[in-house]
Design an enzyme around this catalytic site. Sequence first.
Site, PDB file in Angstrom:
ATOM      1  N   LYS A  79       0.843  -1.204   0.000  1.00 34.10           N
ATOM      2  CA  LYS A  79       0.000   0.000   0.000  1.00 34.10           C
ATOM      3  C   LYS A  79       0.875   1.251   0.000  1.00 34.10           C
ATOM      4  O   LYS A  79       1.933   1.274   0.657  1.00 34.10           O
ATOM      5  CB  LYS A  79      -0.905  -0.031   1.239  1.00 34.10           C
ATOM      6  N   SER A 154      -9.797   1.497   2.588  1.00 35.82           N
ATOM      7  CA  SER A 154      -8.934   2.272   1.728  1.00 35.82           C
ATOM      8  C   SER A 154      -7.854   1.446   1.023  1.00 35.82           C
ATOM      9  O   SER A 154      -7.281   1.914   0.047  1.00 35.82           O
ATOM     10  CB  SER A 154      -8.273   3.386   2.540  1.00 35.82           C
ATOM     11  N   SER A 178      -9.923  -0.830   6.819  1.00 35.33           N
ATOM     12  CA  SER A 178      -9.343  -0.686   5.474  1.00 35.33           C
ATOM     13  C   SER A 178      -8.609  -1.893   4.928  1.00 35.33           C
ATOM     14  O   SER A 178      -8.280  -1.915   3.748  1.00 35.33           O
ATOM     15  CB  SER A 178      -8.400   0.510   5.440  1.00 35.33           C
TER      16      SER A 178
HETATM   17  N1  GLN Z   1     -13.206   3.474   5.849  1.00 34.27           N
HETATM   18  C1  GLN Z   1     -12.730   3.959   7.106  1.00 34.27           C
HETATM   19  C2  GLN Z   1     -12.482   5.428   7.037  1.00 34.27           C
HETATM   20  O1  GLN Z   1     -12.778   5.991   6.051  1.00 34.27           O
HETATM   21  C3  GLN Z   1     -11.511   3.219   7.517  1.00 34.27           C
HETATM   22  C4  GLN Z   1     -10.270   3.731   6.923  1.00 34.27           C
HETATM   23  C5  GLN Z   1      -9.091   2.910   7.286  1.00 34.27           C
HETATM   24  O2  GLN Z   1      -9.224   1.864   7.912  1.00 34.27           O
HETATM   25  N2  GLN Z   1      -7.928   3.413   6.941  1.00 34.27           N
HETATM   26  O3  GLN Z   1     -12.034   6.032   7.970  1.00 34.27           O
END
Ligand code: GLN
Length: 478
Positions: A79, A154, A178
């Site tokens: 990532k 994400s 994410s």
């Molecule tokens: N979807 C969640 C957010 O938007 C989690 C993001 C993540 O785990 N980095 O905060």
Amino acid sequence: MTKALNELTIAEAARALRARECTVRELWDACHAAAVAKNPELNAYLEIFDADETAIAAAQARIDSGDESLLCGIPLAIKDNILIDGKIASAASKMLEHYTATYDATVIKKLKDAGALFVGRANMDEFAMGSSTEHSAFGSTKNAVDPTRVPGGSSGGSAVAVAAHLAIAALGTDTGGSVRQPAALNGIVGLKPTYGAVSRSGLIAMGSSLDQAGPLTKTVEDAQIVFDAIRGLDPLDSTTIPAGLYPEHARKEKLTIGVPRHILSEGVDADVLETFEATLQRLAKEGHTIVDVEMPTSPYALAAYYVVMPAEVSANLARLDGIRYGHAARGETLLDDYVQSRTEGFGPETLRRILLGTFVLSSGYIDAYYRKAQAARDVLRKEYDEAFKNVDVIAFPTTPSPAFKFGEKSNDPVAMYLEDVFTITANLTGMPALSVPMGTVVREKSTLPVGIHFTTPHANEAMLFRLGTDVEKLSRGE
Ligand code: GLN
């Protein structure tokens, strides 16, 4: 039917390398070629690296001399918020588009020590904020199963790289889901380790009390292989935990699985719930016990997360001011420099969260919002600790619905935030959680994967792997 090399799991590839059925070079070439061929359509990678001849030769030499590291010679997707020395790490933001890492994140150092190879930088929501990868500054990634749909986020690029066989496995980060949510939406496995199990040194921070790096893999066995390689106490991250800090629960063959059905009655698609119940029934037939548990504070978890997380985001992203780091615009005054750099560098979702975070931390509101959210977080953790006196594991569906269409939620931040309703609690409590494919549901003639989500007490990842392996066996019909 024999699998192509890039379709192998880590365990299979490690075996094939040692059986001389393929070389490290051939395995690399298969993943790299697939990445180059499919990336124009999928946009899983922001950058595909050239072959690192030295690393490939070194990995082959290790295997030839009997080295047993299962990750030796295995091509991985990383990532874009994880630092690899000498490579760009942009967190999919214009702000860091040209930022080159000057050191390896601890997880990267550990993977390099294990002999792993890196195919490229995987796409993501900007600074890891989002659930669809639509917030990337460099275009969204397409779902590996249905390219008209989002891959989740994400870590959407990491998930698609693995599901579409553009890497053998991947590393993502998980602040609120994410790793697990994109894994579920692409039909693969995702692990969020116990907070502190894996070093955060060299991760571009989002919410420091919530962030953990974790594997996205084709199997539970592979998730365990990557986790074992990246975990451990790190002097560069004082929040990493020593072995034995938390009690390890007895390694039972048959587990008691708690299901908070009272929070599943609303907002979960009927067929997702049916798939979930059918999976539980199969686990019960295997000898596991399913019981109802009450988690009265659960309905407040999402609200608490969306106060704590932006507060930490606003603090962490303050360093990106156009002077010390990042995109640098110049105006008339120093204040203009800051304002212009940040306005141009950050996308709309990032700006929204910085504003939210600054607001909940401001004097006059910190008591009403931030401290209340922290208090809710404490209660939530106690409730989970309490529940774990009676059950070994708590189960949810990973997401309320399967992968959605592009644009469906991107203009409605709250609808997007609801994607995380089941995953965020593990980040708030610091407990480990695993998403495993549990079946499929159909939307507009498209057969889409959905995941089952398990949480255990701190440092009991072993129990997650144990149960996850059972789910895999049951879905293969064994
Ligand atoms: N979807 C969640 C957010 O938007 C989690 C993001 C993540 O785990 N980095 O905060």
